[in-house]
Design an enzyme around this catalytic site. Structure first.
Site, PDB file in Angstrom:
ATOM      1  N   CYS A 190     -50.442  32.573  34.238  1.00 52.86           N
ATOM      2  CA  CYS A 190     -49.433  32.017  33.272  1.00 52.86           C
ATOM      3  C   CYS A 190     -49.810  32.456  32.034  1.00 52.86           C
ATOM      4  O   CYS A 190     -49.061  32.083  30.948  1.00 52.86           O
ATOM      5  CB  CYS A 190     -49.899  30.363  33.259  1.00 52.86           C
ATOM      6  SG  CYS A 190     -49.344  29.876  35.056  1.00 52.86           S
ATOM      7  N   HIS A 207     -47.605  27.151  26.929  1.00 51.06           N
ATOM      8  CA  HIS A 207     -47.143  27.260  28.250  1.00 51.06           C
ATOM      9  C   HIS A 207     -46.832  26.035  28.952  1.00 51.06           C
ATOM     10  O   HIS A 207     -47.117  25.060  28.589  1.00 51.06           O
ATOM     11  CB  HIS A 207     -48.311  27.813  29.326  1.00 51.06           C
ATOM     12  CG  HIS A 207     -48.044  27.899  30.642  1.00 51.06           C
ATOM     13  ND1 HIS A 207     -47.222  28.354  31.280  1.00 51.06           N
ATOM     14  CD2 HIS A 207     -48.996  27.370  31.555  1.00 51.06           C
ATOM     15  CE1 HIS A 207     -47.165  28.138  32.601  1.00 51.06           C
ATOM     16  NE2 HIS A 207     -48.261  27.488  32.658  1.00 51.06           N
ATOM     17  N   ASN A 238     -42.346  24.947  35.823  1.00 53.35           N
ATOM     18  CA  ASN A 238     -43.480  25.901  35.495  1.00 53.35           C
ATOM     19  C   ASN A 238     -43.114  27.607  36.072  1.00 53.35           C
ATOM     20  O   ASN A 238     -43.231  27.386  37.230  1.00 53.35           O
ATOM     21  CB  ASN A 238     -44.882  25.365  36.027  1.00 53.35           C
ATOM     22  CG  ASN A 238     -45.972  26.285  35.626  1.00 53.35           C
ATOM     23  OD1 ASN A 238     -45.728  27.408  35.170  1.00 53.35           O
ATOM     24  ND2 ASN A 238     -47.127  25.964  36.134  1.00 53.35           N
TER      25      ASN A 238
END
Ligand code: UT7
Length: 322
Positions: free
Chosen positions: A113, A249, A279
């Protein structure tokens, strides 16, 4: 002094939207559980024949148009992704070919990520060294292809997308500083158990799934996103009062709320897209940046703090004047 300046941004999300109600039909979950535990309401899911590079090309076109640059101008492509089209050649070369970008350095970075923050930091160094005049930097994932749709603990979390930025040299301050980090001791808390030299031959389609210790990852994510933000501010003798927008994030709304509480900053300063994107791993930060710019909240001259965290664990920040 040469700085890197973001001169254009773009994002692309696959057309297909999967709502929490859609997930209720395929796995033992509820809209209420997903919303209260994660904040997620929907995510975009790529079609079977869509490749991560397809998403990248669409996001890149938008960023290039906004920046007023053509394929002839691009002299560096860096892509943060964990879900490339192929093991090789690297996805940046595939994007280069699809877009007709002339020969230049093109490579991908895998930092889960944190991939986009790693990619942006790397491209910044190329620009500041004087090697690059126009960089295309992308964060993109089709992470849903790694998902086991029968595993309710992970399948409700993720979505697909791509975000792109164009970076150019500038005498005015743009990217002020970047900080990257990693600690491999946390590998077992979040990983995908198949790779080229590990189980590849044995793995069949749908045999593998993302392995995640959600609670443990949650705690480290909150701590790390907060500490990486502080690290960037301390390095520049700034406080959060000097920052207009935090662009973190987007893994879980509760992680963002806990980070904001720890940093003693209002959630009004935090760009949030997890509700509508889920996500999206390396795509989440550049897409959130693009959302904030296009809806008019992020304005030229403002100070932005990008922070990310992901499997590895990896983490990083980019502090910039937009
Ligand atoms: O991108 C960076 C990496 N990822 C992250 O940062 C994610 C970090 N972790 C998280 O966001 C959260 O830990 C999750 C959203 C993954 C889980 O939330 P939680 O509040 O930590 O829930 P939990 O794992 O403690 O599970 C609580 C309960 C369990 O049931 P029991 O054992 O208490 O009876 C789970 O089986 O919720 C159950 N559960 C679900 N129930 C309905 C787990 N997933 C689901 C689901 N629907 N989808």
């Amino acid at each position: 002094m040469i700085y890197s300046q973001i001169v254009g941004t773009g994002r692309y999300l696959p057309e297909r939207i999967m709502t929490n109600a859609d997930l209720e039909k395929i796995v033992d979950t509820t809209d209420e559980w997903i919303r209260t535990r994660t904040g997620i309401e929907q995510r975009h899911v790529a079609e079977d024949d869509q490749k991560t590079s397809d998403l990248c090309v669409e996001a890149a076109k938008v960023a290039m148009e906004e920046a007023g640059v053509t394929v002839e101008d691009i002299d560096l492509i860096v892509v943060g992704t964990t879900s490339p089209d192929l093991i090789f050649p690297n996805i940046a070369t595939i994007i280069q070919h699809k877009m007709g970008i002339p020969a230049c350095a093109a490579f991908s970075i895998e930092a889960a990520c944190t991939g986009f923050v790693y990619a942006l930091s790397t491209a910044d160094k190329f620009i500041r060294a004087g090697d690059t005049k126009c960089a295309l930097v992308i964060g993109a994932e089709i992470i849903t292809k790694l998902i086991d749709w029968g595993d309710r603990s992970t399948c409700v979390l993720f979505g697909d997308g791509a975000g792109a930025v164009i970076l150019k040299p500038s005498e005015e301050q743009g990217i002020v500083s970047t900080h990257l980090g990693a600690d491999g001791q946390y590998k077992d808390l979040l990983y995908y158990p198949v790779g080229v030299s590990n189980n590849l031959a044995a793995a069949g389609v749908g045999d593998s799934r993302i392995i995640m210790s959600g609670n443990d990852v949650f705690k480290v994510a909150v701590k790390t996103l907060s500490s990486v933000a502080k690290e960037a501010l301390d390095a520049n003798n700034l406080s959060l009062d000097d920052v207009d927008w935090i662009i973190p994030h987007q893994a879980n709304l509760r992680i963002l709320q806990a980070m904001a509480k720890r940093l003693k900053v209002s959630m009004d300063k935090v760009i949030q897209t997890v509700q509508i994107h889920g996500n999206t791993s390396a795509a989440s930060v550049p897409m959130a940046l693009d959302v904030g710019i296009r809806d008019g909240r992020i304005k030229r001259g403002q100070t932005l703090l990008l922070v990310a965290f992901g499997g590895g664990f990896t983490w990083g920040s980019v502090l910039l004047r937009y």
